[in-house]
Scaffold this motif. Structure first.
Motif, PDB file in Angstrom:
ATOM      1  N   PRO A  56       0.824  -1.213   0.000  1.00 12.93           N
ATOM      2  CA  PRO A  56       0.000   0.000   0.000  1.00 12.93           C
ATOM      3  C   PRO A  56       0.858   1.264   0.000  1.00 12.93           C
ATOM      4  CG  PRO A  56       0.097  -0.907   2.197  1.00 12.93           C
ATOM      5  CD  PRO A  56       0.830  -1.877   1.319  1.00 12.93           C
ATOM      6  N   LEU A  57       0.307   2.302  -0.597  1.00 11.70           N
ATOM      7  CA  LEU A  57       0.950   3.610  -0.615  1.00 11.70           C
ATOM      8  C   LEU A  57      -0.015   4.607   0.012  1.00 11.70           C
ATOM      9  CD1 LEU A  57       3.019   5.091  -3.527  1.00 11.70           C
ATOM     10  CD2 LEU A  57       1.426   6.528  -2.268  1.00 11.70           C
ATOM     11  N   PHE A  58       0.488   5.390   0.943  1.00  4.83           N
ATOM     12  CA  PHE A  58      -0.340   6.359   1.643  1.00  4.83           C
ATOM     13  C   PHE A  58       0.134   7.772   1.311  1.00  4.83           C
ATOM     14  CE2 PHE A  58      -0.095   2.497   4.218  1.00  4.83           C
ATOM     15  CZ  PHE A  58      -1.443   2.174   4.309  1.00  4.83           C
ATOM     16  N   PHE A  59      -0.817   8.695   1.228  1.00  5.59           N
ATOM     17  CA  PHE A  59      -0.524  10.088   0.895  1.00  5.59           C
ATOM     18  C   PHE A  59      -0.704  10.958   2.138  1.00  5.59           C
ATOM     19  CE2 PHE A  59      -2.019   7.976  -2.927  1.00  5.59           C
ATOM     20  CZ  PHE A  59      -1.054   8.322  -3.869  1.00  5.59           C
ATOM     21  N   LYS A  60       0.224  11.872   2.349  1.00  2.00           N
ATOM     22  CA  LYS A  60       0.210  12.718   3.537  1.00  2.00           C
ATOM     23  C   LYS A  60      -0.497  14.049   3.309  1.00  2.00           C
ATOM     24  CE  LYS A  60       4.157  12.861   5.765  1.00  2.00           C
ATOM     25  NZ  LYS A  60       5.624  12.977   6.014  1.00  2.00           N
ATOM     26  N   LEU A  79     -21.645  20.443  -8.829  1.00  2.00           N
ATOM     27  CA  LEU A  79     -20.187  20.507  -8.847  1.00  2.00           C
ATOM     28  C   LEU A  79     -19.632  19.417  -7.935  1.00  2.00           C
ATOM     29  CD1 LEU A  79     -17.560  22.134  -9.645  1.00  2.00           C
ATOM     30  CD2 LEU A  79     -17.861  23.355  -7.467  1.00  2.00           C
ATOM     31  N   SER A  80     -18.688  18.631  -8.452  1.00  2.00           N
ATOM     32  CA  SER A  80     -17.974  17.637  -7.638  1.00  2.00           C
ATOM     33  C   SER A  80     -16.608  18.198  -7.279  1.00  2.00           C
ATOM     34  CB  SER A  80     -17.808  16.319  -8.401  1.00  2.00           C
ATOM     35  OG  SER A  80     -19.045  15.682  -8.600  1.00  2.00           O
ATOM     36  N   VAL A  81     -16.243  18.046  -6.027  1.00  2.00           N
ATOM     37  CA  VAL A  81     -14.926  18.469  -5.577  1.00  2.00           C
ATOM     38  C   VAL A  81     -14.207  17.247  -5.003  1.00  2.00           C
ATOM     39  CG1 VAL A  81     -13.601  20.073  -4.158  1.00  2.00           C
ATOM     40  CG2 VAL A  81     -15.874  20.737  -5.003  1.00  2.00           C
ATOM     41  N   ASN A  82     -13.161  16.813  -5.696  1.00  2.00           N
ATOM     42  CA  ASN A  82     -12.383  15.657  -5.250  1.00  2.00           C
ATOM     43  C   ASN A  82     -11.272  16.098  -4.310  1.00  2.00           C
ATOM     44  OD1 ASN A  82     -13.923  14.043  -6.892  1.00  2.00           O
ATOM     45  ND2 ASN A  82     -12.346  13.737  -8.443  1.00  2.00           N
ATOM     46  N   LEU A  83     -11.038  15.304  -3.276  1.00  2.00           N
ATOM     47  CA  LEU A  83      -9.873  15.516  -2.429  1.00  2.00           C
ATOM     48  C   LEU A  83      -8.791  14.566  -2.942  1.00  2.00           C
ATOM     49  CD1 LEU A  83      -9.246  17.445  -0.183  1.00  2.00           C
ATOM     50  CD2 LEU A  83      -9.840  15.679   1.478  1.00  2.00           C
ATOM     51  N   THR A  84      -7.891  15.127  -3.750  1.00  2.00           N
ATOM     52  CA  THR A  84      -6.899  14.359  -4.499  1.00  2.00           C
ATOM     53  C   THR A  84      -5.520  14.512  -3.866  1.00  2.00           C
ATOM     54  OG1 THR A  84      -8.157  14.743  -6.524  1.00  2.00           O
ATOM     55  CG2 THR A  84      -5.874  14.041  -6.796  1.00  2.00           C
ATOM     56  N   PRO A  85      -4.724  13.442  -3.813  1.00  2.00           N
ATOM     57  CA  PRO A  85      -3.370  13.572  -3.259  1.00  2.00           C
ATOM     58  C   PRO A  85      -2.576  14.666  -3.976  1.00  2.00           C
ATOM     59  CG  PRO A  85      -3.919  11.261  -3.542  1.00  2.00           C
ATOM     60  CD  PRO A  85      -5.019  12.037  -4.197  1.00  2.00           C
ATOM     61  N   GLY A 140     -14.073   8.469  -2.215  1.00  2.00           N
ATOM     62  CA  GLY A 140     -13.602   8.666  -3.578  1.00  2.00           C
ATOM     63  C   GLY A 140     -12.966   7.399  -4.117  1.00  2.00           C
ATOM     64  N   GLY A 141     -12.911   7.294  -5.434  1.00  2.00           N
ATOM     65  CA  GLY A 141     -12.177   6.198  -6.030  1.00  2.00           C
ATOM     66  C   GLY A 141     -10.691   6.464  -5.887  1.00  2.00           C
ATOM     67  N   TYR A 142      -9.932   5.448  -5.471  1.00  2.65           N
ATOM     68  CA  TYR A 142      -8.500   5.625  -5.228  1.00  2.65           C
ATOM     69  C   TYR A 142      -7.827   6.264  -6.437  1.00  2.65           C
ATOM     70  CZ  TYR A 142      -3.723   4.442  -3.883  1.00  2.65           C
ATOM     71  OH  TYR A 142      -2.395   4.511  -3.554  1.00  2.65           O
ATOM     72  N   PRO A 143      -6.940   7.242  -6.248  1.00  2.00           N
ATOM     73  CA  PRO A 143      -6.333   7.647  -4.968  1.00  2.00           C
ATOM     74  C   PRO A 143      -7.045   8.794  -4.245  1.00  2.00           C
ATOM     75  CG  PRO A 143      -5.169   8.699  -6.757  1.00  2.00           C
ATOM     76  CD  PRO A 143      -6.228   7.827  -7.401  1.00  2.00           C
ATOM     77  N   GLU A 144      -8.206   9.251  -4.750  1.00  2.00           N
ATOM     78  CA  GLU A 144      -8.931  10.309  -4.030  1.00  2.00           C
ATOM     79  C   GLU A 144      -9.331   9.831  -2.636  1.00  2.00           C
ATOM     80  OE1 GLU A 144      -8.443  11.920  -7.724  1.00  2.00           O
ATOM     81  OE2 GLU A 144      -9.395   9.987  -7.382  1.00  2.00           O
TER      82      GLU A 144
END
Length: 286
Positions: A56-60, A79-85, A140-144
């Motif tokens: 696994p890879l994790f985003f900070k 409007l969609s707002v993604n929380l993206t790495p 969200g769908g990975y990586p979101e």
């Protein structure tokens, strides 16, 4: 380890190591090899044990990325707002994978490790919308990490877009339980050899270790006090308990047996180093 805790630990071991004890069920995924943790550009990769580059890879850090807006008819907009790495947004993710030949195993941050919610400010601003059209978040769908869904009237679109551009419209609080890369190991073979020297254990030509159950319990507790570093933890009781569970006991003969496979183990004694990930809030995840 205080005397009363020694006797308590021995009592627990005596009750739990009966004949025919069933080994713990295998985990659904392999254990992580924290000693080979890679950290770069707000990304933390932890490979599985026995696998060179898979894990696994994790985003900070995360960044808001808007998709839309689009019309849904009758003067309503979405409007969609993604929380993206942030590493994905800045184009660092794929080069990191390629550089280290990483096979990233998708791991959902939300809801597995935390929560994501609309900010109170955006909820208040759009509180005039019907209940079913008010701000909501979903995984969200990975990586979101998550996706914020905003519905509003077309006459306020510029104000909504301005709010999204001005700062966070959702909050993220997550805590990923990881171990420090330098976490010590339980030195099973060294413990066995020390107990062999004391005449407690014997080893067969096939690598199977055996000894009297009661003497094993007593002498191993003494060893955990005199040489706690072998048990891989500042609290040797934890390492001792894990070591003792590597044995199977015949209740009829009181013989404790450790398989050759178990004798080759060097289990990680985890020093907790949780990865705290937040967005839109200064309050860390619990």
């Amino acid at each position: 380890m205080p005397a009363h805790r020694i006797f308590a630990a021995l009592a627990v071991a005596l009750c739990s190591m009966g004949a025919g004890a069933t080994p713990s069920a295998s985990p659904t995924t392999p254990p992580l090899d924290y000693s080979r943790t890679l950290e770069q550009s707000s990304m933390v990769f932890v490979p599985y044990e026995g696998m060179a580059n898979r894990g696994p890879l994790f985003f900070k850090q995360y960044t808001q990325v808007s998709l839309g807006p689009v019309s849904i008819g009758d003067g309503f907009r979405h409007l969609s707002v993604n929380l993206t790495p942030t590493a994905v947004v800045q184009g660092q993710y794929i080069p990191f994978l390629n550089q280290h030949n990483i096979i990233d195993v998708p791991t959902a941050l939300v809801p597995t490790y935390g929560t994501c919610q609309p900010t109170q400010a955006i909820k208040d601003y759009l509180s005039f919308m019907p209940e079913e059209y008010r701000p909501t978040t979903s995984s969200g769908g990975y990586p979101e990490a998550c996706v914020l869904s905003l519905y509003y009237l077309d006459v306020v679109e510029q104000q909504v877009l301005a709010r999204v551009a001005a700062g966070p419209v959702m909050t993220l609080n997550a805590s990923v339980p990881l171990c420090a890369p330098n976490s010590p190991r339980l030195e099973v073979n060294a413990i066995n050899q020390a107990l062999r020297t004391r005449g407690v254990l014997q080893v067969s030509s096939s690598g199977v270790w055996t000894g009297n159950h009661f003497r094993l319990l007593y002498e191993s507790v003494l060893l955990s006090q005199s040489n706690p570093s072998l048990f891989g933890t500042a609290n040797p009781e934890d390492g001792w308990t894990r070591y003792i569970k590597l044995f199977q006991v015949d209740a009829t003969t009181s013989i404790a047996t450790m398989s050759a496979a178990n004798a080759q183990q060097r289990p990680l004694m985890c020093v907790s180093q949780s990865l705290i990930v937040t967005y839109g809030t200064s309050t860390p995840a619990p």
